[in-house]
Design a protein around this motif. Structure first.
Motif, PDB file in Angstrom:
ATOM      1  N   ASP A  18      24.988  41.643  32.976  1.00 51.95           N
ATOM      2  CA  ASP A  18      25.037  40.191  32.771  1.00 51.95           C
ATOM      3  C   ASP A  18      26.262  39.550  33.414  1.00 51.95           C
ATOM      4  O   ASP A  18      26.377  38.328  33.445  1.00 51.95           O
ATOM      5  CB  ASP A  18      25.032  39.858  31.270  1.00 51.95           C
ATOM      6  CG  ASP A  18      23.689  40.132  30.619  1.00 51.95           C
ATOM      7  OD1 ASP A  18      22.687  40.303  31.335  1.00 51.95           O
ATOM      8  OD2 ASP A  18      23.655  40.172  29.369  1.00 51.95           O
ATOM      9  N   ILE A  19      27.163  40.356  33.924  1.00 53.78           N
ATOM     10  CA  ILE A  19      28.384  39.845  34.549  1.00 53.78           C
ATOM     11  C   ILE A  19      28.074  39.495  35.999  1.00 53.78           C
ATOM     12  O   ILE A  19      27.670  40.349  36.780  1.00 53.78           O
ATOM     13  CB  ILE A  19      29.523  40.879  34.447  1.00 53.78           C
ATOM     14  CG1 ILE A  19      29.866  41.114  32.978  1.00 53.78           C
ATOM     15  CG2 ILE A  19      30.737  40.427  35.255  1.00 53.78           C
ATOM     16  CD1 ILE A  19      30.747  42.322  32.723  1.00 53.78           C
ATOM     17  N   LYS A  20      28.264  38.238  36.341  1.00 61.51           N
ATOM     18  CA  LYS A  20      27.962  37.728  37.683  1.00 61.51           C
ATOM     19  C   LYS A  20      29.239  37.168  38.311  1.00 61.51           C
ATOM     20  O   LYS A  20      29.937  36.368  37.688  1.00 61.51           O
ATOM     21  CB  LYS A  20      26.906  36.616  37.636  1.00 61.51           C
ATOM     22  CG  LYS A  20      25.635  36.977  36.887  1.00 61.51           C
ATOM     23  CD  LYS A  20      24.835  38.008  37.614  1.00 61.51           C
ATOM     24  CE  LYS A  20      23.518  38.278  36.896  1.00 61.51           C
ATOM     25  NZ  LYS A  20      23.095  39.642  36.990  1.00 61.51           N
ATOM     26  N   ILE A  21      29.492  37.541  39.553  1.00 63.69           N
ATOM     27  CA  ILE A  21      30.688  37.057  40.231  1.00 63.69           C
ATOM     28  C   ILE A  21      30.648  35.543  40.374  1.00 63.69           C
ATOM     29  O   ILE A  21      31.688  34.880  40.293  1.00 63.69           O
ATOM     30  CB  ILE A  21      30.889  37.765  41.597  1.00 63.69           C
ATOM     31  CG1 ILE A  21      32.321  37.547  42.102  1.00 63.69           C
ATOM     32  CG2 ILE A  21      29.863  37.334  42.621  1.00 63.69           C
ATOM     33  CD1 ILE A  21      33.405  38.147  41.240  1.00 63.69           C
ATOM     34  N   GLU A  22      29.464  34.964  40.523  1.00 63.85           N
ATOM     35  CA  GLU A  22      29.351  33.508  40.635  1.00 63.85           C
ATOM     36  C   GLU A  22      29.798  32.812  39.350  1.00 63.85           C
ATOM     37  O   GLU A  22      30.423  31.752  39.405  1.00 63.85           O
ATOM     38  CB  GLU A  22      27.913  33.100  40.976  1.00 63.85           C
ATOM     39  CG  GLU A  22      27.448  33.541  42.337  1.00 63.85           C
ATOM     40  CD  GLU A  22      26.949  34.999  42.387  1.00 63.85           C
ATOM     41  OE1 GLU A  22      26.616  35.455  43.503  1.00 63.85           O
ATOM     42  OE2 GLU A  22      26.903  35.669  41.338  1.00 63.85           O
TER      43      GLU A  22
ATOM     44  N   LYS B  95      38.244  44.972  25.942  1.00 65.77           N
ATOM     45  CA  LYS B  95      36.871  45.479  26.044  1.00 65.77           C
ATOM     46  C   LYS B  95      36.108  44.744  27.140  1.00 65.77           C
ATOM     47  O   LYS B  95      35.425  45.362  27.968  1.00 65.77           O
ATOM     48  CB  LYS B  95      36.149  45.327  24.710  1.00 65.77           C
ATOM     49  CG  LYS B  95      34.713  45.815  24.717  1.00 65.77           C
ATOM     50  CD  LYS B  95      34.077  45.638  23.346  1.00 65.77           C
ATOM     51  CE  LYS B  95      32.660  46.147  23.319  1.00 65.77           C
ATOM     52  NZ  LYS B  95      32.058  45.997  21.988  1.00 65.77           N
ATOM     53  N   LEU B  96      36.243  43.435  27.170  1.00 67.31           N
ATOM     54  CA  LEU B  96      35.540  42.635  28.165  1.00 67.31           C
ATOM     55  C   LEU B  96      36.085  42.886  29.567  1.00 67.31           C
ATOM     56  O   LEU B  96      35.312  43.081  30.512  1.00 67.31           O
ATOM     57  CB  LEU B  96      35.634  41.152  27.796  1.00 67.31           C
ATOM     58  CG  LEU B  96      34.927  40.165  28.719  1.00 67.31           C
ATOM     59  CD1 LEU B  96      33.458  40.530  28.940  1.00 67.31           C
ATOM     60  CD2 LEU B  96      35.046  38.756  28.144  1.00 67.31           C
ATOM     61  N   GLN B  97      37.408  42.915  29.722  1.00 70.26           N
ATOM     62  CA  GLN B  97      37.994  43.150  31.049  1.00 70.26           C
ATOM     63  C   GLN B  97      37.630  44.540  31.556  1.00 70.26           C
ATOM     64  O   GLN B  97      37.339  44.711  32.741  1.00 70.26           O
ATOM     65  CB  GLN B  97      39.519  42.959  31.007  1.00 70.26           C
ATOM     66  CG  GLN B  97      40.172  42.993  32.379  1.00 70.26           C
ATOM     67  CD  GLN B  97      39.724  41.879  33.288  1.00 70.26           C
ATOM     68  OE1 GLN B  97      39.625  40.729  32.890  1.00 70.26           O
ATOM     69  NE2 GLN B  97      39.440  42.202  34.537  1.00 70.26           N
ATOM     70  N   THR B  98      37.607  45.522  30.675  1.00 66.15           N
ATOM     71  CA  THR B  98      37.199  46.878  31.066  1.00 66.15           C
ATOM     72  C   THR B  98      35.753  46.880  31.553  1.00 66.15           C
ATOM     73  O   THR B  98      35.429  47.511  32.566  1.00 66.15           O
ATOM     74  CB  THR B  98      37.381  47.854  29.884  1.00 66.15           C
ATOM     75  OG1 THR B  98      38.765  47.905  29.537  1.00 66.15           O
ATOM     76  CG2 THR B  98      36.877  49.250  30.223  1.00 66.15           C
TER      77      THR B  98
ATOM     78  N   ILE C 184      34.136  44.363  32.850  1.00 66.40           N
ATOM     79  CA  ILE C 184      34.112  43.673  34.153  1.00 66.40           C
ATOM     80  C   ILE C 184      34.588  44.616  35.245  1.00 66.40           C
ATOM     81  O   ILE C 184      33.952  44.726  36.303  1.00 66.40           O
ATOM     82  CB  ILE C 184      34.967  42.392  34.098  1.00 66.40           C
ATOM     83  CG1 ILE C 184      34.301  41.355  33.193  1.00 66.40           C
ATOM     84  CG2 ILE C 184      35.199  41.831  35.510  1.00 66.40           C
ATOM     85  CD1 ILE C 184      35.176  40.178  32.814  1.00 66.40           C
ATOM     86  N   TYR C 185      35.688  45.310  35.021  1.00 60.94           N
ATOM     87  CA  TYR C 185      36.167  46.274  36.013  1.00 60.94           C
ATOM     88  C   TYR C 185      35.113  47.351  36.283  1.00 60.94           C
ATOM     89  O   TYR C 185      34.871  47.718  37.433  1.00 60.94           O
ATOM     90  CB  TYR C 185      37.478  46.912  35.559  1.00 60.94           C
ATOM     91  CG  TYR C 185      38.726  46.102  35.846  1.00 60.94           C
ATOM     92  CD1 TYR C 185      38.777  45.151  36.866  1.00 60.94           C
ATOM     93  CD2 TYR C 185      39.875  46.301  35.099  1.00 60.94           C
ATOM     94  CE1 TYR C 185      39.933  44.423  37.127  1.00 60.94           C
ATOM     95  CE2 TYR C 185      41.041  45.582  35.348  1.00 60.94           C
ATOM     96  CZ  TYR C 185      41.062  44.653  36.368  1.00 60.94           C
ATOM     97  OH  TYR C 185      42.216  43.954  36.624  1.00 60.94           O
ATOM     98  N   GLU C 186      34.476  47.853  35.245  1.00 66.42           N
ATOM     99  CA  GLU C 186      33.422  48.853  35.426  1.00 66.42           C
ATOM    100  C   GLU C 186      32.276  48.286  36.254  1.00 66.42           C
ATOM    101  O   GLU C 186      31.728  48.973  37.121  1.00 66.42           O
ATOM    102  CB  GLU C 186      32.906  49.337  34.069  1.00 66.42           C
ATOM    103  CG  GLU C 186      33.876  50.227  33.334  1.00 66.42           C
ATOM    104  CD  GLU C 186      33.446  50.536  31.903  1.00 66.42           C
ATOM    105  OE1 GLU C 186      32.409  50.013  31.427  1.00 66.42           O
ATOM    106  OE2 GLU C 186      34.170  51.309  31.245  1.00 66.42           O
TER     107      GLU C 186
END
Length: 188
Positions: free
Chosen positions: A22-26, A102-105, A107-109
């Motif tokens: 669900d993580i989108k660069i846009e 947790k969220l930043q991890t 995103i990095y993953e």
């Protein structure tokens, strides 16, 4: 009421239980380009996305790896989903740190950076602190650190249109990840 936010790309995103896909660069680029640094306490509008671009450019100028450059670009990406708190408040809300980490991890993953080494993390932190110092010096005439950190290039802290910053953020991401349209699907 559900525990999700609706992102720019119309994704129902659950910040407390993030799903990598669900993580989108846009979404990240758009949100961060509209979010101010220093909680808006600066001489002019200066976005988190512009800060992140400056961090990426500083890492590139220092000759750091493409992984560190990408991590510098994305180091505040969690803020696009949970916003940010000023450092004094954040220090007193330990649960926020857990959620943010947790969220930043995640995103990095999502973008292939889930295994950053301690040395890489130190480089990212150093770049972030360097930009923090020079941002406050340029926009607030205030020295964060008694001794100014070393920077490897001059930075532009002028006010920029959020659309150009958003586009620059995505262009930097594409450059660093080598995204052609086919490869971009991997991150959609």
């Amino acid at each position: 009421m559900s525990d999700y936010i609706l992102t720019y790309s119309k994704i129902k995103f659950y910040p407390l239980e993030p799903i990598k896909e669900d993580i989108k660069i846009e979404d990240i680029a758009h949100s961060l380009s509209l979010m101010t640094r220093a909680n808006g306490h600066s001489s002019h509008f200066y976005s988190v996305a512009q800060h992140s671009l400056q961090c990426y450019q500083e890492a590139e100028s220092r000759g750091y790896s493409a992984r560190v450059q990408l991590a510098c670009l994305l180091h505040d990406a969690s803020e696009s989903y949970i916003s940010d708190l000023t450092r004094p408040v954040k220090r007193n809300l330990p649960e926020y740190f857990i959620i943010e980490e947790k969220l930043q991890t995640t995103i990095y993953e999502r973008f292939g950076l889930g295994d950053l080494a301690m040395e890489e993390q130190k480089q990212i932190e150093d770049v972030d602190d360097t930009l923090l110092h020079y941002e406050f010096e340029a926009m607030m005439d205030y020295q964060i650190f008694e001794t100014a950190p070393q920077k490897s290039m001059e930075h532009d802290f002028s006010q920029r249109d959020f659309v150009s910053v958003e586009q620059g953020f995505i262009a930097a991401f594409n450059k660093l990840t080598g995204n052609s349209r086919a490869l971009m699907r991997r991150y959609e």
